[in-house]
Design an enzyme around this catalytic site. Sequence first.
Site, PDB file in Angstrom:
ATOM      1  N   ASP A 302     -67.388 -32.399  27.384  1.00 61.39           N
ATOM      2  CA  ASP A 302     -67.127 -33.953  26.945  1.00 61.39           C
ATOM      3  C   ASP A 302     -66.696 -34.087  25.525  1.00 61.39           C
ATOM      4  O   ASP A 302     -66.028 -32.873  25.123  1.00 61.39           O
ATOM      5  CB  ASP A 302     -68.334 -34.514  27.072  1.00 61.39           C
ATOM      6  CG  ASP A 302     -68.033 -36.177  27.756  1.00 61.39           C
ATOM      7  OD1 ASP A 302     -67.405 -36.686  26.927  1.00 61.39           O
ATOM      8  OD2 ASP A 302     -69.007 -36.580  28.704  1.00 61.39           O
ATOM      9  N   HIS A 325     -63.170 -33.183  25.313  1.00 58.70           N
ATOM     10  CA  HIS A 325     -62.432 -34.234  25.255  1.00 58.70           C
ATOM     11  C   HIS A 325     -62.054 -34.623  24.108  1.00 58.70           C
ATOM     12  O   HIS A 325     -61.751 -36.108  24.069  1.00 58.70           O
ATOM     13  CB  HIS A 325     -63.235 -35.464  26.071  1.00 58.70           C
ATOM     14  CG  HIS A 325     -63.560 -35.180  27.453  1.00 58.70           C
ATOM     15  ND1 HIS A 325     -64.152 -35.890  28.322  1.00 58.70           N
ATOM     16  CD2 HIS A 325     -63.297 -33.947  28.213  1.00 58.70           C
ATOM     17  CE1 HIS A 325     -64.461 -35.321  29.664  1.00 58.70           C
ATOM     18  NE2 HIS A 325     -63.975 -33.939  29.626  1.00 58.70           N
TER      19      HIS A 325
END
Length: 498
Positions: A302, A325
Site C-alpha cells: 500500500d 502505492h
Amino acid sequence: MSTFKLSSLALIVLIAFSIWSSSLLETCEARKGKHHQWRKNRGVKRDYGGHHQHHHPSGHTLSALKSDNYITPEDIAVSAAQKNSAVYNVLDYGAKGDGKADDTKAFAAAWAAACKVQASTVTVPSGSVFLVKPISFSGPNCQTDIVFQLDGKIIAPTGAGAWGSGLLQWLEFTKLQRLTIRGKGVIDGQGAVWWNDSPTYDPTDETADNSTEDSQTVDSYSGKMPSTKPTALRFYGSNGVTVTGITIQNSPQTHLKFDSCTNVQVSAVTVSSPGNSPNTDGIHLQNSQDVVISGASLACGDDCISIQTGCSNVFIHNVNCGPGHGVSIGGLGKDGTKACVSNITVRDVKMQNTLNGVRIKTWQGGSGSVKNVMFANIQVSEVEFPIMIDQYYCDKGHCANKTSAVAVSGINYVNIQGTYTSKPAQFACSDSIPCTGVSLDTIDLKSVQSGRQLYDPFCWEAYGDLKTNTVPPIDCLMKGKPSSSSSTVQSQGGGYSC
C-alpha cells in the site's frame, strides 16, 4: 683526619634531616587522609529514614534525595557508572529466544524494570528469535530517555487464539517521553496468514493447551484469523520518538504507525512486504506534528508513507519507495469528517514500480483543508500515476456525490522526472471547492513505451501556475483563481478552515 670527621658529620646530619622530613610528611598525609575521610563521610547520601542509599542488585538506581550534603567526585563517578549500567536484557528475565516459547512475559518484565530508570536500555540481543504476543510498553509513569535496543528478531504469533476477536496493534509504545528504538534487528509480523485469510493449523504443536510458564508456547490451532488486522509497531501519545536502523517486515497491516505523537525522527528504517500484500502501508502518520523521515527503504502493498488528518510540519527526504502505492496525503474527510493537514515537504525520493508517485486523496463530503505542500526532486520509474490529486476518492464500488469537500491549496511540484505506465498527471478537484495554488515547475515525465503517450494529463477544477514548460504539456491546469461563486461556496461552507 679532620677532613674525614667533617665529611662523616655532614653525612650524619643529612641522614637525620631525611628521617625528620619523612616523619613530617607522613603526619601531613595522615591529617590529609583524615580530613578527606571526613569530607567523604559528609558526602554520604541518606534517605528520609537516615539509612544509606544503595544500588539495587537488579540494576535499579534508587532516586537520590536532594540535600545540601557535600557530594564528592567519587560519588559522581559512581552515579554515572550506575546510570550507564542500567541495561535490561530480556534473556535475563526469562526469555528463551528460540522462536517457539512465548517470551511475552519476559519482555514485559524487562520493560517494567527499565521503566523505573532514566536513560535505561532494554536489550533484545542478536542471534535469538523471540516469539511475542500483543503487548503494550506503556507510560506515562515511566522515566524519560529509555532506549529499546533491538538487535535480535521478534516474531508475531500465527495462531488465531493469540489475537482474540481482533486487535489494532501488535507491539505498542504509549505515552512516553524521549524514547528511542534502534538497532539492526527485525520485527516480523508473519502477515501471510492474515493476507491469505486462511485457517491456521500446526499439527506438530501439541503444547497449546498444556504449556507451562517456564516453557509456554503460543497456541496455534484451526480457525481463521480475526477480520481486524493489527499494525506491527505503533507509537501513541508520545513526544521525542526516534526509530532508527531496524527492519519491519510482513506486517498483517500497517508496518509502522505514529498516532498523536510529536517530535518524531525516523531514519534508516527498512520496511519489507510483498507488493500484493493488502493494506500494508509502510509508515502511517496521524495527528502527529514535527516529523522527520529520512534514509528509509520502503517496499509494501500500500502507501509507502501515508499522511492522515492532524499532521503538520512533516519533512520526508531521501527515501526509496517500491513496490507500493507511493507517498500519499489521505484519504481525508471520510464519512463527513473534518481533516487538517499542513506544511508537508516530500523531497529527494525515488519511486520504482509503484501505483502512484505523490498523491493527495480526499473523500467527498468532508471538510477542512490540505495546504502548503511541497513535492520536490521526485524520481519515478515505471510508475502508473506519478502526480495525482483526487477529491473523488472511493475505495469501494460506488460513492455518492456530495457537495462539501476538503479544500486543497498551495500544492507545489518541483522537478518531478522519470517514466510512467498510465497517466503522467491527474488533478480531479471538487466542483464546489476547486484546487487552488497548484504550481508546476520542471516536470519531465515520459511514457515507458518510447514515442507513445498512453493517456493525456487530466485536470478538473484545478487552478494554479505553470512555472516552466512541462513534458508532456499540462495545458489543462487553469491559471489564476476560481470564480467568485466557487470562493463564496468555500467561504460559506463552514468548517473548511483549520
